[in-house]
Scaffold this motif. Structure first.
Motif, PDB file in Angstrom:
ATOM      1  N   GLY A  99      41.084  38.687  48.392  1.00 38.74           N
ATOM      2  CA  GLY A  99      40.486  38.512  47.072  1.00 38.74           C
ATOM      3  C   GLY A  99      39.754  39.750  46.571  1.00 38.74           C
ATOM      4  N   THR A 100      39.827  40.846  47.296  1.00 40.78           N
ATOM      5  CA  THR A 100      39.119  42.078  46.891  1.00 40.78           C
ATOM      6  C   THR A 100      39.889  42.865  45.830  1.00 40.78           C
ATOM      7  N   ILE A 101      41.103  42.399  45.567  1.00 37.14           N
ATOM      8  CA  ILE A 101      41.943  43.137  44.611  1.00 37.14           C
ATOM      9  C   ILE A 101      41.334  43.103  43.194  1.00 37.14           C
ATOM     10  N   ARG A 102      40.644  42.005  42.880  1.00 39.63           N
ATOM     11  CA  ARG A 102      40.022  41.907  41.549  1.00 39.63           C
ATOM     12  C   ARG A 102      38.895  42.921  41.422  1.00 39.63           C
ATOM     13  N   MET A 103      38.116  43.033  42.483  1.00 40.32           N
ATOM     14  CA  MET A 103      37.010  43.982  42.464  1.00 40.32           C
ATOM     15  C   MET A 103      37.549  45.422  42.344  1.00 40.32           C
ATOM     16  N   LEU A 104      38.653  45.634  43.038  1.00 36.35           N
ATOM     17  CA  LEU A 104      39.285  46.950  43.005  1.00 36.35           C
ATOM     18  C   LEU A 104      39.725  47.301  41.581  1.00 36.35           C
ATOM     19  N   ALA A 105      40.238  46.271  40.888  1.00 34.55           N
ATOM     20  CA  ALA A 105      40.753  46.486  39.531  1.00 34.55           C
ATOM     21  C   ALA A 105      39.640  46.703  38.515  1.00 34.55           C
ATOM     22  N   ASP A 277      49.616  39.625  38.294  1.00 30.83           N
ATOM     23  CA  ASP A 277      48.553  38.764  37.803  1.00 30.83           C
ATOM     24  C   ASP A 277      47.499  38.629  38.902  1.00 30.83           C
ATOM     25  N   ILE A 278      46.364  39.255  38.678  1.00 31.65           N
ATOM     26  CA  ILE A 278      45.323  39.192  39.713  1.00 31.65           C
ATOM     27  C   ILE A 278      44.170  38.268  39.299  1.00 31.65           C
TER      28      ILE A 278
END
Lengths: 280, 225
Positions: A99-105, A277-278
């Motif tokens: 779920g860290t991909i959103r933070m990365l984005a 889609d993140i």
């Protein structure tokens, strides 16, 4: 920003235990091969030269560090892709799973640059693996077994390369081997962009490699047209540097195909990640 | 009846004299070879074998009676398994039948072609054909057929060590029909089956040029361990 993010990605790789698993496995495998060669290397060599030794005698320091390094490279180039995919296959899918991909984005960096930074970090890890493998294979082997001429067996027969003419071949061979492993890294990053967990891309990468290798090794004419375009066909191109004369045109072709694979796979990963889609 | 016996004797005379000559010729060759107790020589080895690619190499060859033989080289060298000491050893045993087959000119030298067949079937050698220069009592050419190594033909050229029967150049012609590559190791997925099946010759040559002989200088046995 790209470099900063690449550095962050590299730190992420270093912080994962699986990254050291690959290095540890590689060290252990090379250690086992060196031990086996020390214990029973002469019989392994005579397996290759047996039919020649009915008529000829081979004199000199045959079982030397350079030959061991060649054998190690030949044995492990089939298995090292798994160790690379184990890390690089997790780079995007692992973020999605945690779920860290959103933070990365949310960072002020484009999605394209995120993929590129992951690709560069994966390339750096692959380079480290190759350098470590080269160090163990060449430095440790030559320390234990000494140096000497190298006997290489290929489908045309035996090629005996003088000691003074070997090191540059290893250097060039490791460069092409790096490019091969980089293709594996790019493939797993590409597949990683499609997945939500890291196991899928790792298994898929290995499946593709196994499938392509089997197609490449089948001596069936129907596959002859596609074989030159499979990246697995060119993963053994490093061996061409140990032929005499060196088939430069074949190597050039292999490098072009491997680079093309890398460009296409990273491009697919960028396109896919940009559309990913993140939010849900 | 007496006339027939005389005729038969007359016909048999050349054969009898030939048998004596064979022993004499071989004995002279052997005496010459046995005058060498030991030697050390620098060798340049050039192999031209279809399935083996190797650059010319330098080596030092040591020999001591009766069958001690050693090759020292910085790199890997390829030598024929037979052709250095086996003729001497075989002739020294004197357990053979030898006949002169013909007189042949080899390398511009008139030679006797002598076939030597071992009496016992237990040895490794099946047949040796020797082209011998009777003037200098040296072997100009040999063709050795053994049970396990096939046939090796060797041509000899002599220089200043001819008094010892030691050549300055040897050219070995080797049968490579038996050479096989282990398929699992030699597999090359970059090459198609058509490329792999390209025809190669059946013969290879190894040329050894020998210089700087040091004959009968006394070599230690420990050198050969």
């Amino acid at each position: 920003m790209l470099l900063k993010n690449t550095w962050n990605e590299f730190i992420k790789i270093l912080s994962k235990p699986r990254s050291y698993l690959g290095v540890g496995a590689l060290t252990l495998l090379i250690g086992i091969i060196i031990f086996a060669m020390k214990a029973d290397g002469k019989s392994i060599i005579s397996f290759v030269t047996a039919s020649f030794e009915q008529t000829l005698t081979f004199n000199g320091h045959i079982l030397n560090g350079y030959l061991i390094a060649f054998i190690i490279l030949q044995m492990l180039i089939v298995h090292v892709p798994l160790l690379v995919a184990l890390v690089t296959g997790d780079l995007i899918a692992g973020e999605a799973a945690m779920g860290t991909i959103r933070m990365l984005a949310t960072k002020p960096i484009s999605r394209t640059n995120i993929v590129l930074s992951k690709f560069i970090a994966g390339a750096a890890y692959t380079l480290f693996i190759i350098i470590w493998m080269g160090f163990l294979a060449l430095f440790v082997s030559t320390t234990i077994f000494g140096t000497g001429d190298v006997i290489v067996l290929n489908s045309d027969g035996l090629v005996i390369l003088p000691e003074a003419d070997v090191l540059w071949r290893f250097g060039a061979g490791f460069c092409v081997a790096f490019l091969s492993l980089l293709t594996v890294s790019s493939l797993s990053i590409c597949l990683s962009a499609f997945a939500e967990n890291s196991i899928g891309p790792i298994v898929a990468t290995m499946s593709v490699i196994i499938l392509f290798t089997i197609i490449g090794s089948l001596d069936v004419t129907v596959f002859d047209t596609i074989k030159p375009y499979l990246f697995t066909t060119h993963m053994v191109s490093w061996r061409s540097f140990f032929e005499d004369p060196v088939p430069w045109s074949t190597i050039r072709q292999s490098v072009i195909i491997l680079v093309a694979h890398n460009v296409v796979l990273v491009a697919i990963a960028i396109v896919r990640f940009n559309k990913k889609d993140i939010t849900s | 009846m007496i006339k027939i016996a005389q005729l038969l004797l007359l016909l048999a005379l050349p054969l009898l004299s030939s048998a004596q000559t064979v022993d004499d010729i071989l004995s002279k060759v052997l005496t010459k070879l046995n005058s060498v107790k030991d030697y050390k020589v620098s060798a340049t080895i050039k192999a031209n074998i279809p399935m083996i690619k190797i650059l010319p190499n330098e080596a030092t060859i040591y020999f001591k009676q009766k069958d001690k033989f050693k090759v020292e080289s910085k790199g890997i060298t390829i030598l024929p398994k037979q052709g250095f000491t086996d003729i001497n050893n075989f002739l020294a045993k004197k357990d053979y039948i030898a006949v002169i087959n013909d007189t042949v000119t080899t390398g511009g030298v008139k030679t006797y072609l002598i076939s030597v067949i071992p009496n016992s079937a237990g040895g490794e050698m099946i047949l040796a054909k020797l082209w011998i220069d009777p003037e200098r009592s040296v072997i100009m050419k040999s063709q050795i057929t053994t049970k396990s190594n096939g046939t090796v033909t060797t041509s000899y050229t002599y220089g200043d060590q001819v008094k010892y029967g030691l050549p300055s150049k040897m050219v070995f012609e080797i049968d490579i029909k038996k050479f096989k590559l282990p398929k699992s190791v030699a597999s090359d997925i970059n090459k198609s089956s058509a490329e792999k099946k390209k025809k190669i010759g059946n013969k290879g040559t190894i040329t050894i040029t020998l210089t700087d002989y040091q004959v009968n200088k006394g070599l230690s046995d420990s050198l050969f361990k």
